[in-house]
Design a protein around this motif. Structure first.
Motif, PDB file in Angstrom:
ATOM      1  N   SER A  90       0.191  -6.191  -1.300  1.00  0.00           N
ATOM      2  CA  SER A  90      -0.405  -4.568  -0.802  1.00  0.00           C
ATOM      3  C   SER A  90       0.160  -4.502   0.490  1.00  0.00           C
ATOM      4  CB  SER A  90      -1.932  -4.666  -1.076  1.00  0.00           C
ATOM      5  OG  SER A  90      -2.300  -4.680  -2.489  1.00  0.00           O
ATOM      6  N   PHE A  91      -0.236  -5.398   1.381  1.00  0.00           N
ATOM      7  CA  PHE A  91       0.294  -5.384   2.498  1.00  0.00           C
ATOM      8  C   PHE A  91       1.585  -5.229   3.024  1.00  0.00           C
ATOM      9  CE2 PHE A  91      -4.299  -6.273   3.357  1.00  0.00           C
ATOM     10  CZ  PHE A  91      -4.706  -5.557   4.582  1.00  0.00           C
ATOM     11  N   ALA A  92       2.476  -5.943   2.363  1.00  0.00           N
ATOM     12  CA  ALA A  92       3.894  -5.870   2.315  1.00  0.00           C
ATOM     13  C   ALA A  92       4.306  -4.383   2.055  1.00  0.00           C
ATOM     14  CB  ALA A  92       4.510  -7.176   1.668  1.00  0.00           C
ATOM     15  N   GLY A  93       3.692  -3.961   0.974  1.00  0.00           N
ATOM     16  CA  GLY A  93       3.852  -2.744   0.446  1.00  0.00           C
ATOM     17  C   GLY A  93       3.709  -1.649   1.321  1.00  0.00           C
ATOM     18  N   ILE A  94       2.930  -1.611   2.171  1.00  0.00           N
ATOM     19  CA  ILE A  94       2.721  -0.763   3.347  1.00  0.00           C
ATOM     20  C   ILE A  94       3.652  -0.708   4.333  1.00  0.00           C
ATOM     21  CG2 ILE A  94       1.018   0.253   4.899  1.00  0.00           C
ATOM     22  CD1 ILE A  94      -1.351  -0.624   2.889  1.00  0.00           C
ATOM     23  N   LEU A  95       3.580  -2.121   4.776  1.00  0.00           N
ATOM     24  CA  LEU A  95       4.641  -2.287   5.864  1.00  0.00           C
ATOM     25  C   LEU A  95       5.845  -1.915   5.523  1.00  0.00           C
ATOM     26  CD1 LEU A  95       3.453  -5.636   7.100  1.00  0.00           C
ATOM     27  CD2 LEU A  95       2.882  -3.524   8.156  1.00  0.00           C
ATOM     28  N   PHE A 110      11.471  -1.728  -5.176  1.00  0.00           N
ATOM     29  CA  PHE A 110      10.603  -2.185  -6.367  1.00  0.00           C
ATOM     30  C   PHE A 110       9.467  -2.556  -5.673  1.00  0.00           C
ATOM     31  CE2 PHE A 110      14.322  -1.828  -8.847  1.00  0.00           C
ATOM     32  CZ  PHE A 110      14.146  -2.209 -10.226  1.00  0.00           C
ATOM     33  N   TYR A 111       8.422  -2.317  -6.316  1.00  0.00           N
ATOM     34  CA  TYR A 111       6.983  -2.702  -5.749  1.00  0.00           C
ATOM     35  C   TYR A 111       6.168  -3.559  -6.714  1.00  0.00           C
ATOM     36  CZ  TYR A 111       2.233  -2.508  -3.733  1.00  0.00           C
ATOM     37  OH  TYR A 111       0.923  -2.755  -3.426  1.00  0.00           O
ATOM     38  N   CYS A 112       5.561  -4.647  -6.335  1.00  0.00           N
ATOM     39  CA  CYS A 112       4.602  -5.269  -7.150  1.00  0.00           C
ATOM     40  C   CYS A 112       3.494  -5.675  -6.425  1.00  0.00           C
ATOM     41  CB  CYS A 112       4.990  -6.590  -7.741  1.00  0.00           C
ATOM     42  SG  CYS A 112       3.931  -7.478  -8.890  1.00  0.00           S
ATOM     43  N   SER A 113       2.269  -5.300  -6.754  1.00  0.00           N
ATOM     44  CA  SER A 113       1.205  -5.602  -5.644  1.00  0.00           C
ATOM     45  C   SER A 113       0.650  -6.866  -6.220  1.00  0.00           C
ATOM     46  CB  SER A 113      -0.284  -4.403  -6.141  1.00  0.00           C
ATOM     47  OG  SER A 113      -0.669  -4.665  -7.481  1.00  0.00           O
ATOM     48  N   HIS A 114       1.000  -7.524  -7.064  1.00  0.00           N
ATOM     49  CA  HIS A 114       0.344  -8.931  -7.553  1.00  0.00           C
ATOM     50  C   HIS A 114      -1.251  -8.841  -7.717  1.00  0.00           C
ATOM     51  CE1 HIS A 114       4.342 -10.765  -7.672  1.00  0.00           C
ATOM     52  NE2 HIS A 114       4.529 -10.017  -6.600  1.00  0.00           N
ATOM     53  N   GLY A 115      -1.625  -7.715  -7.898  1.00  0.00           N
ATOM     54  CA  GLY A 115      -3.312  -7.354  -7.956  1.00  0.00           C
ATOM     55  C   GLY A 115      -3.626  -6.261  -7.394  1.00  0.00           C
ATOM     56  N   TRP A 116      -4.037  -5.180  -7.794  1.00  0.00           N
ATOM     57  CA  TRP A 116      -3.921  -3.932  -7.337  1.00  0.00           C
ATOM     58  C   TRP A 116      -5.335  -4.014  -6.525  1.00  0.00           C
ATOM     59  CZ3 TRP A 116      -0.376  -0.774  -6.949  1.00  0.00           C
ATOM     60  CH2 TRP A 116       0.535  -0.461  -7.883  1.00  0.00           C
ATOM     61  N   ALA A 117      -5.343  -3.659  -5.311  1.00  0.00           N
ATOM     62  CA  ALA A 117      -6.344  -3.598  -4.278  1.00  0.00           C
ATOM     63  C   ALA A 117      -7.500  -2.836  -4.799  1.00  0.00           C
ATOM     64  CB  ALA A 117      -6.120  -3.389  -2.798  1.00  0.00           C
ATOM     65  N   GLY A 129      -9.797   4.474  -1.064  1.00  0.00           N
ATOM     66  CA  GLY A 129      -9.148   4.680  -0.074  1.00  0.00           C
ATOM     67  C   GLY A 129      -7.665   3.738  -0.522  1.00  0.00           C
ATOM     68  N   TYR A 130      -8.098   2.590  -1.096  1.00  0.00           N
ATOM     69  CA  TYR A 130      -6.616   1.756  -1.444  1.00  0.00           C
ATOM     70  C   TYR A 130      -5.692   2.511  -2.583  1.00  0.00           C
ATOM     71  CZ  TYR A 130      -9.444  -2.190   0.490  1.00  0.00           C
ATOM     72  OH  TYR A 130     -10.082  -2.840   1.548  1.00  0.00           O
ATOM     73  N   PHE A 131      -6.410   3.225  -3.394  1.00  0.00           N
ATOM     74  CA  PHE A 131      -5.791   3.975  -4.213  1.00  0.00           C
ATOM     75  C   PHE A 131      -4.996   5.265  -3.742  1.00  0.00           C
ATOM     76  CE2 PHE A 131      -5.142   7.506  -7.200  1.00  0.00           C
ATOM     77  CZ  PHE A 131      -4.303   7.000  -8.216  1.00  0.00           C
ATOM     78  N   LEU A 132      -5.664   5.787  -2.775  1.00  0.00           N
ATOM     79  CA  LEU A 132      -4.948   6.982  -1.970  1.00  0.00           C
ATOM     80  C   LEU A 132      -3.640   6.400  -1.524  1.00  0.00           C
ATOM     81  CD1 LEU A 132      -7.833   9.135  -0.944  1.00  0.00           C
ATOM     82  CD2 LEU A 132      -6.295   9.628  -2.806  1.00  0.00           C
ATOM     83  N   GLN A 154      -5.066   0.436 -16.045  1.00  0.00           N
ATOM     84  CA  GLN A 154      -6.061   0.930 -15.281  1.00  0.00           C
ATOM     85  C   GLN A 154      -5.264   1.542 -14.081  1.00  0.00           C
ATOM     86  OE1 GLN A 154      -9.513   0.566 -14.831  1.00  0.00           O
ATOM     87  NE2 GLN A 154      -9.108  -0.389 -17.193  1.00  0.00           N
ATOM     88  N   SER A 155      -4.140   1.359 -13.723  1.00  0.00           N
ATOM     89  CA  SER A 155      -3.621   2.227 -12.743  1.00  0.00           C
ATOM     90  C   SER A 155      -3.033   3.395 -13.323  1.00  0.00           C
ATOM     91  CB  SER A 155      -2.142   1.327 -12.216  1.00  0.00           C
ATOM     92  OG  SER A 155      -1.405   1.096 -13.248  1.00  0.00           O
ATOM     93  N   LEU A 156      -2.558   3.396 -14.382  1.00  0.00           N
ATOM     94  CA  LEU A 156      -2.053   4.639 -15.153  1.00  0.00           C
ATOM     95  C   LEU A 156      -3.271   5.460 -15.499  1.00  0.00           C
ATOM     96  CD1 LEU A 156       0.356   3.793 -17.887  1.00  0.00           C
ATOM     97  CD2 LEU A 156       0.588   4.587 -15.660  1.00  0.00           C
TER      98      LEU A 156
END
Length: 387
Positions: A90-95, A110-117, A129-132, A154-156
């Motif tokens: 997640s943090f690398a995804g934001i950065l 490509f992005y993989c959260s490896h576990g949605w926050a 907030g994490y979802f937004l 869950q994400s869909l």
């Protein structure tokens, strides 16, 4: 022909994340020009890559370091000029993706959260907030890789893009058998169940749940010896361990199979789990898994067949499982788990699916339309597409 250039970006690459990325980069380096960029803090050091392709940025997880980290990531992207950027966590995804709201996006992302926050066991306001944030970052993402059906569904359901979202189960390779590093047990303890926990000391992994169980029920230690691989990563909490629990610290990824092979079962009392790579490592080594009913673990563990599932909200369920562990039954469950691993969670299947998604994103063609049967063909087609 210049080989397709892949840049993997992570934040804290340690534990399961390091295991996953080592599988991926070790495979991809045979066919692509592969780089790995990660924090110089809380990241592993051993990866199956050339030393000059392992890059680090100065960073710790605090807002005052975010912009400096983004600047370093941007410099690495400019220097490498990758064709595909594959971001992990997640943090690398934001950065990394945050850069593309400022600078041109020239690579497929490509992005993989490896576990949605936003699926963590935390306050509803935080989850929203994490979802937004993820919804915003989706605009700078070409492919979203989910590591379990639970995460995908869950994400869909919450509203992430169905067209961008894909499912690729994690996988790990089998390694050749090696000499054991004996666990500290005496010959008089052959009837004692050797139980293994592997993971960070934090709330997610639920180590406190099993420690509390042993504190409240010291009689368990009459027939169970608990070994703990791991350590703290982010939390400052002081952990208290009951007597006779063996702490092994972090174990080198190349040697960890030796510890799995010597235990009778692996325990995963996680509060949330996007996938649960430890479960697959256990199954690969023919060991059953005692796991919580949270996240993706019920997808991996067949209750009563390859292990046990328990509800962490009902402590008596775990207590009953631990009290009634039988070595012969655990051996049979371990064999069942190994069959599941071979069928669904091997590294070859995972790596071919990832490269197939690269090809789809890079050419616009569906891999299903192309009769690709070998890993070499998968990768060669992607490389040819670059030219």
């Amino acid at each position: 022909m210049r080989r397709l250039r892949i840049l993997h970006i992570g934040e804290y690459v340690v534990g399961g994340m390091a295991t996953y990325l080592n599988e991926v980069v070790g495979y991809q380096r045979e066919f692509f020009d592969v780089y790995l960029l990660m924090s110089d803090y809380n990241s592993a050091s051993d990866f199956d890559l050339e030393p000059d392709h392992i890059l680090r940025y100065k960073y710790t997880r605090h807002p005052k370091y975010f912009f400096a980290a983004m600047r370093q990531i941007h410099q690495a992207i400019k220097s490498i000029q990758p064709d595909i950027i594959h971001i992990h966590s997640s943090f690398a995804g934001i950065l990394a993706r945050g850069l593309f709201f400022i600078f041109p996006q020239k690579a497929s992302v490509f992005y993989c959260s490896h576990g949605w926050a936003f699926l963590m066991d935390t306050k509803p306001l935080y989850r929203k907030g994490y979802f937004l944030i993820e919804k915003l970052m989706e605009y700078k993402t070409d492919v979203i890789v989910n590591i379990s059906k639970y995460e995908l569904e869950q994400s869909l359901h919450l509203g992430l893009s169905a067209s961008k979202s894909k499912l690729v189960y994690n996988g790990i390779r089998e390694r050749e058998a090696s000499d054991f590093i004996p666990l500290s047990k005496s010959s008089e303890e052959t009837d004692i169940i050797q139980l293994l926990f592997v993971g960070r000391y934090d709330r997610q992994k639920g180590l406190d749940i099993v420690l509390d169980m042993f504190k409240k029920h010291p009689e368990l230690q009459q027939h169970i010896r608990l070994y703990v691989i791991g350590d703290t990563v982010l939390e400052d909490k002081v952990w208290e361990f009951p007597e006779n629990i063996i702490r092994l610290g972090w174990v080198n990824n190349a040697e960890i199979d030796r510890y799995y092979q010597q235990c009778d079962a692996v325990i995963m009392p996680s509060r949330w789990e996007g996938f649960g790579l430890v479960a697959i490592e256990a199954m690969k080594n023919r060991k059953p898994v005692i796991g919580s009913s949270r996240g993706a673990l019920p997808e991996l563990i067949q209750h009563g067949e390859s292990g046990y599932i328990f509800d962490i909200e009902h402590s008596h369920e775990l207590l009953n499982i631990l009290k009634n562990l039988d070595k012969a039954e655990l051996v049979a469950m371990g064999e069942a788990g190994y069959a599941i691993y071979k069928d669904k969670f091997n590294a070859s299947r995972m790596n071919e699916e990832i490269v197939g998604l690269y090809y789809e994103a890079f050419t616009g063609a569906s891999v299903q339309e192309i009769p690709v049967t070998s890993r070499l063909e998968f990768s060669k087609r992607a490389g040819d597409a670059h030219d």
